[in-house]
Design a protein around this motif. Structure first.
Motif, PDB file in Angstrom:
ATOM      1  N   ASN A  50      46.404  43.545  39.229  1.00 27.01           N
ATOM      2  CA  ASN A  50      46.957  42.087  39.006  1.00 27.01           C
ATOM      3  C   ASN A  50      46.887  41.128  40.087  1.00 27.01           C
ATOM      4  O   ASN A  50      46.481  39.991  39.683  1.00 27.01           O
ATOM      5  N   GLY A  51      47.020  41.746  41.239  1.00 27.11           N
ATOM      6  CA  GLY A  51      47.034  40.665  42.367  1.00 27.11           C
ATOM      7  C   GLY A  51      45.120  40.226  42.224  1.00 27.11           C
ATOM      8  O   GLY A  51      45.241  39.089  42.766  1.00 27.11           O
ATOM      9  N   PRO A 121      26.460  44.584  47.919  1.00 28.20           N
ATOM     10  CA  PRO A 121      27.473  44.762  49.435  1.00 28.20           C
ATOM     11  C   PRO A 121      28.531  45.275  48.525  1.00 28.20           C
ATOM     12  O   PRO A 121      29.236  45.393  47.489  1.00 28.20           O
ATOM     13  N   ILE A 122      29.187  46.366  49.446  1.00 25.35           N
ATOM     14  CA  ILE A 122      30.365  47.188  49.226  1.00 25.35           C
ATOM     15  C   ILE A 122      31.604  46.607  49.976  1.00 25.35           C
ATOM     16  O   ILE A 122      31.437  46.739  51.194  1.00 25.35           O
ATOM     17  N   LEU A 123      32.699  46.470  49.268  1.00 24.80           N
ATOM     18  CA  LEU A 123      33.823  45.841  50.037  1.00 24.80           C
ATOM     19  C   LEU A 123      34.778  47.255  49.845  1.00 24.80           C
ATOM     20  O   LEU A 123      35.562  46.781  48.817  1.00 24.80           O
ATOM     21  N   PHE A 138      25.285  50.450  58.769  1.00 23.39           N
ATOM     22  CA  PHE A 138      25.730  49.837  57.285  1.00 23.39           C
ATOM     23  C   PHE A 138      25.608  48.732  56.994  1.00 23.39           C
ATOM     24  O   PHE A 138      26.983  48.034  56.910  1.00 23.39           O
ATOM     25  N   PRO A 139      24.566  48.204  57.008  1.00 22.18           N
ATOM     26  CA  PRO A 139      24.655  46.688  56.858  1.00 22.18           C
ATOM     27  C   PRO A 139      25.227  46.290  55.499  1.00 22.18           C
ATOM     28  O   PRO A 139      25.482  44.989  55.391  1.00 22.18           O
ATOM     29  N   TRP A 140      25.341  46.999  54.500  1.00 24.75           N
ATOM     30  CA  TRP A 140      25.880  46.825  53.087  1.00 24.75           C
ATOM     31  C   TRP A 140      27.302  47.282  52.813  1.00 24.75           C
ATOM     32  O   TRP A 140      27.673  46.745  51.842  1.00 24.75           O
ATOM     33  N   VAL A 141      27.834  47.590  53.846  1.00 23.68           N
ATOM     34  CA  VAL A 141      29.194  48.181  53.793  1.00 23.68           C
ATOM     35  C   VAL A 141      30.219  47.642  54.456  1.00 23.68           C
ATOM     36  O   VAL A 141      29.917  47.333  55.923  1.00 23.68           O
ATOM     37  N   PHE A 142      31.521  46.993  54.173  1.00 24.03           N
ATOM     38  CA  PHE A 142      32.370  46.376  54.922  1.00 24.03           C
ATOM     39  C   PHE A 142      33.616  46.834  54.531  1.00 24.03           C
ATOM     40  O   PHE A 142      34.238  46.917  53.342  1.00 24.03           O
ATOM     41  N   ASN A 143      34.446  47.024  55.519  1.00 23.24           N
ATOM     42  CA  ASN A 143      35.716  47.682  55.501  1.00 23.24           C
ATOM     43  C   ASN A 143      36.881  46.861  56.398  1.00 23.24           C
ATOM     44  O   ASN A 143      37.558  47.654  57.018  1.00 23.24           O
ATOM     45  N   PRO A 144      36.885  45.532  56.344  1.00 26.30           N
ATOM     46  CA  PRO A 144      37.849  44.907  57.082  1.00 26.30           C
ATOM     47  C   PRO A 144      39.339  44.863  56.182  1.00 26.30           C
ATOM     48  O   PRO A 144      39.466  45.385  54.952  1.00 26.30           O
ATOM     49  N   PRO A 145      40.256  44.786  56.799  1.00 22.66           N
ATOM     50  CA  PRO A 145      40.438  44.343  58.136  1.00 22.66           C
ATOM     51  C   PRO A 145      40.446  45.593  59.207  1.00 22.66           C
ATOM     52  O   PRO A 145      40.312  44.987  60.499  1.00 22.66           O
ATOM     53  N   VAL A 323      44.798  39.727  48.804  1.00 20.37           N
ATOM     54  CA  VAL A 323      44.198  39.791  49.717  1.00 20.37           C
ATOM     55  C   VAL A 323      42.627  40.209  49.559  1.00 20.37           C
ATOM     56  O   VAL A 323      41.779  39.550  50.400  1.00 20.37           O
ATOM     57  N   ASN A 324      42.442  41.311  48.681  1.00 20.88           N
ATOM     58  CA  ASN A 324      41.064  41.563  48.498  1.00 20.88           C
ATOM     59  C   ASN A 324      40.257  40.456  47.771  1.00 20.88           C
ATOM     60  O   ASN A 324      39.255  40.343  48.153  1.00 20.88           O
ATOM     61  N   SER A 325      40.952  39.706  46.840  1.00 21.37           N
ATOM     62  CA  SER A 325      40.234  38.657  46.335  1.00 21.37           C
ATOM     63  C   SER A 325      40.135  37.357  47.334  1.00 21.37           C
ATOM     64  O   SER A 325      39.254  36.693  47.274  1.00 21.37           O
TER      65      SER A 325
END
Lengths: 439, 319
Positions: A50-51, A121-123, A138-145, A323-325
């Motif tokens: 929903n968020g 890209p993977i978030l 891993f140039p295509w993977v992102f795991n912030p924060p 936050v994800n969006s």
């Protein structure tokens, strides 16, 4: 007569085409939102879904999208099942989604090898493979924060602070109850390293996914072992069951701390007043007292375009979905700037994510000051190892129990680099990074 | 040597050192066993009357509990919600008899099993469509069920904690089993049900309506599912994850026999207590987490000696 009919048809077709043209010409980008509104993990999946959807809808309704480009989205139901998640990934690829959000460590692990091949890209926001923080591998993977290892270091740091220093953890027993899946196992190497380094004993209590609501044995073991602290890495129905079981054995709730995914209101609520004092990490604010969240209310919830129940609007996991969006939206905006294009591609999005930077000024501008800590991702560092805080359950809501603090990056980073190297070696031939850093 | 010590000495030393903890483990095992027995009872009722292994029993537990809580959340008073939930389970029983059992009568058992798998997915979808997929808190206090716990001092420094809801679960289970036993043995319908269980053809020949009996057992099974859902829901919450717990009844059924009500109870208690004792005292030897398969191991050992289960009917076939 026939010619007349043909002419009439052509004319009508032309009018229709002219009517459709402006809509078709409207610029848009597509983002798939994998969700789990069904199944055993729906309790966690629904508020997040929903968020995510509501923030994007708000941007479309209020601003007409990002720089005039609407974000078209649809949901793909994974049920937190890896196989279905991979099917969603294939759909996302076919429909040219800008990014894929697995929303499950198991799914993340399954699609990581595909990402660089498919240029998708993977978030994986604060979940997934911790080692993916190494942007070179891993140039295509992102795991912030931050990664799970950052989270585990945050827990140990916080517990050390409670004892008066990390050295005071020596001789203590720390219990770790976790979902016996990729997600729950992910921080174990780091916790074991910390146990050796700081001299505490790590006691592990795995909870199989099928036994999430049947944890009495694990908590009987906790009662017997008498750990000084309990740490939980739970998800879905595992969390409220664990909180209830902890209250049943009279485990002191102020010694019970969870990762950010164990911090839903419903996770603690079931424990009633006895759950008072239960703590979890967090990286977003809870509540609705933010201009952008009020805009979600105005443009989406009040307009009847949201699936969120009124009482759950602004709860922790709902805001987590926001936050994800927010990350996706900011990455799109940055990608537009970097590429000079309004309608970007997944490859542009990768650059946007790699340059993701949301500072205090930007947060204030978009009406989310204080909603999250500033986030910065770089070419080398795809996680950012950003700040977190501890929240405490008051009996009916979460309250902030600490200031924002950094993870123990000095310890975590070398381990992440080593793990990334090991991953690449184990999965030979792992492609060398060919994407330039466009910082 | 360490292994032998871990198997034959250390667990018993632990039991002797902390008798209060042993009592607590036995109590937790007893409560789990009672709840497993309740789930198994739902399976037994239907299997006894129709030879169908009802794969949908787990989702019936969730569906019943979800209906009760969902109705209450929609503003229906608790007693009315309870009555309406029973009515819903009754309608479900009639629908199952009319649309699944009747058209598939005389089909191989595997067909009926597949039909109940289909029913499972139908009820999952219906439940999520009507009440949503979010977990719900059981309306424990509203139903008049006790909350809280009692601490009983044990020995010099020991303590046993009894949750009031667990005591209530045990009492409700005992009452339900007694009522079902009386129903089967003392009433006309109960005797008819046993006749159907023994031989469909013979039962039909003396005028017993198979349709009526099937609807009754599915309804009784629905009521058992409701009681199980309330009790499990009170221990954690009402979510679709509960459906999977029904699989814990399989070793109970193997142990107790698919056709025996007392077998379900005794099997449930053996599995419940056995898995807790095994997990707590012998689990560490194998790295923990043995309870999920220990029950199946116990059941397999039983199968070697009594394939029909503890109380199941002995299969004698003449050749």
């Amino acid at each position: 007569m026939e010619v007349k009919t043909l002419l009439r048809g052509t004319l009508m077709g032309g009018v229709l085409f002219a009517a459709i043209l402006p809509a078709a010409a409207e610029d848009s980008v597509y983002v798939q939102l994998p969700t789990y509104r069904t199944g055993p993990y729906a309790g966690s999946g629904i508020p997040i879904a929903n968020g995510m959807a509501d923030y994007i809808t708000m941007l479309n309704e209020r601003d007409g999208g990002i720089n005039g480009v609407k974000i078209v989205f649809d949901e793909c139901e994974t049920g937190y099942d890896t196989q279905k998640g991979v099917e969603c990934y294939e759909q996302a690829k076919a429909k040219k989604s800008l990014v894929f959000n697995p929303w499950s460590t198991g799914i993340t692990l399954a699609v990581i090898p595909k990402a660089s091949v498919d240029k998708m890209p993977i978030l994986s926001m604060a979940y997934g493979l911790s080692a993916a923080a190494d942007g070179k591998t891993f140039p295509w993977v992102f795991n912030p924060p931050m990664t799970y290892w950052d989270g585990a270091s945050g827990v140990v740091k916080y517990l050390g602070d409670q004892e008066g220093g990390l050295d005071k953890l020596k001789g203590k027993k720390i219990g770790y109850i976790y979902l016996d899946a990729g997600y729950g196992k992910e921080p174990i190497p780091l916790l074991e390293q910390f146990a050796t380094q700081y001299g505490f004993t790590l006691l592990k209590y795995p909870v199989p996914g099928k036994e999430m609501q049947n944890q009495s044995s694990q908590w009987l073991n906790v009662r017997r072992d008498k750990p000084d602290y309990m740490v939980i890495w739970g998800w879905g129905a595992m969390n409220p069951t664990a909180v209830k079981e902890a209250t049943k054995i009279r485990f002191p709730m102020d010694k019970f701390i969870g990762v950010w995914w164990s911090g839903g209101e419903d996770d603690a609520r079931g424990g009633g007043q006895q759950a008072k004092g239960y703590m979890t990490l967090n990286f977003n604010a809870v509540g609705t007292d933010f201009p952008a969240v009020q805009d979600i209310k105005k443009y989406v919830v009040d307009a009847g375009k949201s699936k969120v129940e009124a009482a759950k609007f602004g709860e922790n996991l709902y805001n987590r979905g926001v936050v994800n969006s927010l990350y996706m939206a900011e990455a799109i905006r940055i990608a537009q700037e970097k590429s000079g294009k309004k309608v970007i591609t997944a490859e542009d999005m990768r650059v946007g994510l790699e340059n993701l930077s949301i500072d205090e000024a930007r947060l204030e501008k978009i009406g989310l000051k204080g909603f999250i800590a500033p986030v910065k991702v770089t070419c080398d560092n795809h996680s950012g190892h950003n700040k977190m805080y501890v929240q405490r359950w008051t009996g009916d809501k979460w309250e902030k129990a600490s200031d924002w603090f950094d993870p123990m990056s000095d310890v975590v980073n070398p381990m992440l680099m080593a793990a990334a190297k090991s991953y690449a070696e184990t999965n030979k031939p792992w492609p060398a990074r060919s994407e330039p850093c466009a910082n | 040597m360490d292994l032998l010590n871990g198997i034959f000495v250390a667990p018993f030393v632990q039991m002797a050192d902390a008798p209060d903890f042993l009592v607590q483990v036995l109590w937790e095992g007893f409560v789990s066993g009672i709840l497993y027995a309740l789930i198994a009872l739902g399976f037994v009722l239907i299997f006894k009357a129709s030879g169908v292994f009802n794969f949908a029993q787990g989702i019936m537990v969730v569906f019943a509990a979800l209906t009760l809580v969902g109705l209450y959340q929609k503003g229906v008073p608790v007693i009315l919600a309870l009555i309406l939930t029973m009515a819903v389970m009754g309608i479900l029983a009639l629908a199952v008899e009319r649309f699944i059992m009747r058209p598939l009568v005389n089909q191989p058992h595997v067909i009926l099993l597949m039909a109940t798998i289909g029913l499972t997915y139908f009820l999952v979808g219906l439940g999520e469509f009507v009440f949503g997929g979010e977990p719900k808190q059981m309306i424990t206090t509203e139903l008049g069920l006790p909350t809280g716990s009692t601490e009983i001092p044990f020995g010099a420094q020991g303590m046993v904690i009894l949750q009031h809801i667990d005591i209530a679960a045990a009492i409700i289970a005992i009452v339900m089993v007694t009522a079902l036993a009386l129903f089967f043995n003392r009433t006309r319908i109960g005797r008819a049900l046993r006749a159907v269980a023994d031989d469909h053809q013979a039962a039909l020949s003396v005028g017993i309506s198979l349709h009526q009996i099937w609807a009754i057992v599915w309804f009784a099974s629905g009521l058992v599912a409701l009681a199980t859902g309330v009790m499990w829901g009170a221990r954690s919450d009402v979510s679709f994850a509960l459906e999977i717990i029904a699989l814990r009844a399989l070793p109970v059924l193997i142990l107790g026999g698919f056709t025996s009500v007392p077998g379900a109870i005794v099997g449930g208690l053996i599995v419940g207590i056995g898995e807790k004792i095994g997990e707590i005292y012998w689990g560490p030897l194998l790295g923990g987490g043995i309870e999920s398969w220990l029950a199946y191991m116990i059941a397999l050992v039983f199968l070697l000696f009594r394939p029909q289960g503890l109380f199941g009917e002995r299969i004698i076939e003449r050749v």
